[in-house]
Design a protein around this motif. Structure first.
Motif, mmCIF file in Angstrom:
data_model
loop_
_atom_site.group_PDB
_atom_site.id
_atom_site.type_symbol
_atom_site.label_atom_id
_atom_site.label_comp_id
_atom_site.label_asym_id
_atom_site.label_seq_id
_atom_site.Cartn_x
_atom_site.Cartn_y
_atom_site.Cartn_z
ATOM 1 N N PHE A 183 0.855 -1.206 0.000
ATOM 2 C CA PHE A 183 0.000 0.000 0.000
ATOM 3 C C PHE A 183 0.890 1.255 0.000
ATOM 4 N N LEU A 184 1.891 1.259 0.878
ATOM 5 C CA LEU A 184 2.771 2.425 1.000
ATOM 6 C C LEU A 184 3.585 2.640 -0.283
ATOM 7 N N GLU A 185 3.979 1.547 -0.926
ATOM 8 C CA GLU A 185 4.743 1.678 -2.172
ATOM 9 C C GLU A 185 3.912 2.359 -3.257
ATOM 10 N N ILE A 186 2.626 1.983 -3.331
ATOM 11 C CA ILE A 186 1.737 2.597 -4.342
ATOM 12 C C ILE A 186 1.552 4.083 -4.041
ATOM 13 N N VAL A 187 1.376 4.391 -2.752
ATOM 14 C CA VAL A 187 1.210 5.801 -2.367
ATOM 15 C C VAL A 187 2.486 6.585 -2.683
ATOM 16 N N ASP A 188 3.622 6.058 -2.273
ATOM 17 C CA ASP A 188 4.903 6.760 -2.516
ATOM 18 C C ASP A 188 5.127 7.021 -4.006
ATOM 19 N N GLU A 189 4.750 6.043 -4.817
ATOM 20 C CA GLU A 189 4.990 6.156 -6.271
ATOM 21 C C GLU A 189 4.215 7.339 -6.866
ATOM 22 N N ALA A 190 3.074 7.650 -6.219
ATOM 23 C CA ALA A 190 2.227 8.760 -6.716
ATOM 24 C C ALA A 190 2.765 10.118 -6.290
ATOM 25 N N GLU A 191 3.719 10.122 -5.353
ATOM 26 C CA GLU A 191 4.344 11.359 -4.844
ATOM 27 C C GLU A 191 3.302 12.409 -4.427
ATOM 28 N N PRO A 192 2.410 12.015 -3.471
ATOM 29 C CA PRO A 192 1.337 12.941 -3.069
ATOM 30 C C PRO A 192 1.805 14.059 -2.151
ATOM 31 N N ASP A 193 1.125 15.204 -2.250
ATOM 32 C CA ASP A 193 1.271 16.259 -1.239
ATOM 33 C C ASP A 193 0.215 16.071 -0.147
ATOM 34 N N LEU A 194 -0.902 15.368 -0.538
ATOM 35 C CA LEU A 194 -2.006 15.159 0.401
ATOM 36 C C LEU A 194 -2.656 13.808 0.099
ATOM 37 N N ILE A 195 -2.963 13.068 1.145
ATOM 38 C CA ILE A 195 -3.673 11.786 1.014
ATOM 39 C C ILE A 195 -5.037 11.969 1.647
ATOM 40 N N VAL A 196 -6.089 11.714 0.878
ATOM 41 C CA VAL A 196 -7.462 11.920 1.363
ATOM 42 C C VAL A 196 -8.143 10.568 1.543
ATOM 43 N N LEU A 197 -8.590 10.279 2.769
ATOM 44 C CA LEU A 197 -9.349 9.053 3.043
ATOM 45 C C LEU A 197 -10.819 9.402 2.896
ATOM 46 N N ALA A 198 -11.418 8.916 1.809
ATOM 47 C CA ALA A 198 -12.813 9.278 1.481
ATOM 48 C C ALA A 198 -13.664 8.016 1.548
ATOM 49 N N GLY A 199 -14.066 7.648 2.748
ATOM 50 C CA GLY A 199 -14.823 6.408 2.915
ATOM 51 C C GLY A 199 -13.890 5.217 2.788
ATOM 52 N N PHE A 200 -12.711 5.332 3.375
ATOM 53 C CA PHE A 200 -11.698 4.277 3.287
ATOM 54 C C PHE A 200 -11.711 3.490 4.597
ATOM 55 N N LEU A 201 -11.964 2.176 4.497
ATOM 56 C CA LEU A 201 -12.215 1.396 5.717
ATOM 57 C C LEU A 201 -11.022 0.578 6.174
#
Ligand code: GRF
Length: 204
Positions: A73-91
């Motif tokens: 999960f973290l690898e996918i997030v890191d690859e996107a190089e986000p400035d902000l991560i939004v949990l929108a109905g994330f369980l």
């Protein structure tokens, strides 16, 4: 341009509110660079694809050990190089390593006025069932920073919603989504993108 990763588990109506907010100019200087779900059948992934947004699905069920899921999960997030991560109905629980790697950069929308009806076990309809059981006259939604607790990070925005006599949990959920969640989540992202929430983010 604020690079935003949105994490969904279900219908993605909050994601849609963000997409619409970017299209209609309510959210400025922002780009959704990835939509991630733990659920391959989440309609939120379809909403992303309909809008040309890159998607990924990573499910804990695909991994023997939860730490392996967190790593993927973290690898996918890191690859996107986000400035902000939004949990929108994330369980899915966010791993401490991700929270430490993205301090004050992960936000969540919760369907109540925190500190009411939040914490472990309070998600989806359960939140509204608890509000109706308690008999509150107002409930609402909260956007908050994600810290290592459950719904315990600094509050960024809230919006109250009236509870009407005879409301079912479904009717109340729909009203809270329409009148509060879909309003304050895009508003919070726009404010973050334009430096208008820095003080609250720092808990000052
Ligand atoms: C809803 O219960 C909402 O209150 C909460 O997450 C659930 C799914 O929302 N934030 P969505 O339609 O997937 O955005």
């Amino acid at each position: 341009m604020l690079r935003v990763v949105v994490c969904v588990s279900g219908g993605g109506t909050n994601l849609q509110a963000i997409i619409d907010g970017i299209h209609n100019g309510q959210i400025r200087n922002t780009e959704i660079v990835k939509v991630i779900s733990n659920n391959a059948s989440a309609y939120g992934l379809e909403r992303a694809k309909q809008n040309g947004i890159s998607t990924a699905c990573v499910s804990p069920k695909s991994y023997q050990v939860r730490t392996e899921f967190y790593k993927a999960f973290l690898e996918i997030v890191d690859e996107a190089e986000p400035d902000l991560i939004v949990l929108a109905g994330f369980l899915v629980t966010i791993p401490a390593e991700m929270i430490q790697k993205y301090p004050n950069k992960i936000i969540n929308i919760h369907p109540s006025l925190i500190p009411s009806f939040c914490g472990v076990g309070y998600y989806g309809l359960k939140v509204h069932e608890a509000a109706l059981k308690r008999g509150v006259q107002y409930t609402g939604a909260t956007v908050h920073i994600v810290d290592e607790g459950t719904d315990t990070g600094p509050i960024l925005l809230q919006k109250p919603v009236e509870v009407k006599s005879g409301d079912t949990p479904e009717q109340l959920q729909k009203r809270v989504m329409e009148q509060a969640e879909w309003v304050i989540l895009p508003q919070a992202i726009n404010m973050i993108a334009n430096g208008e929430l820095d003080d609250r983010i720092k808990g000052e």
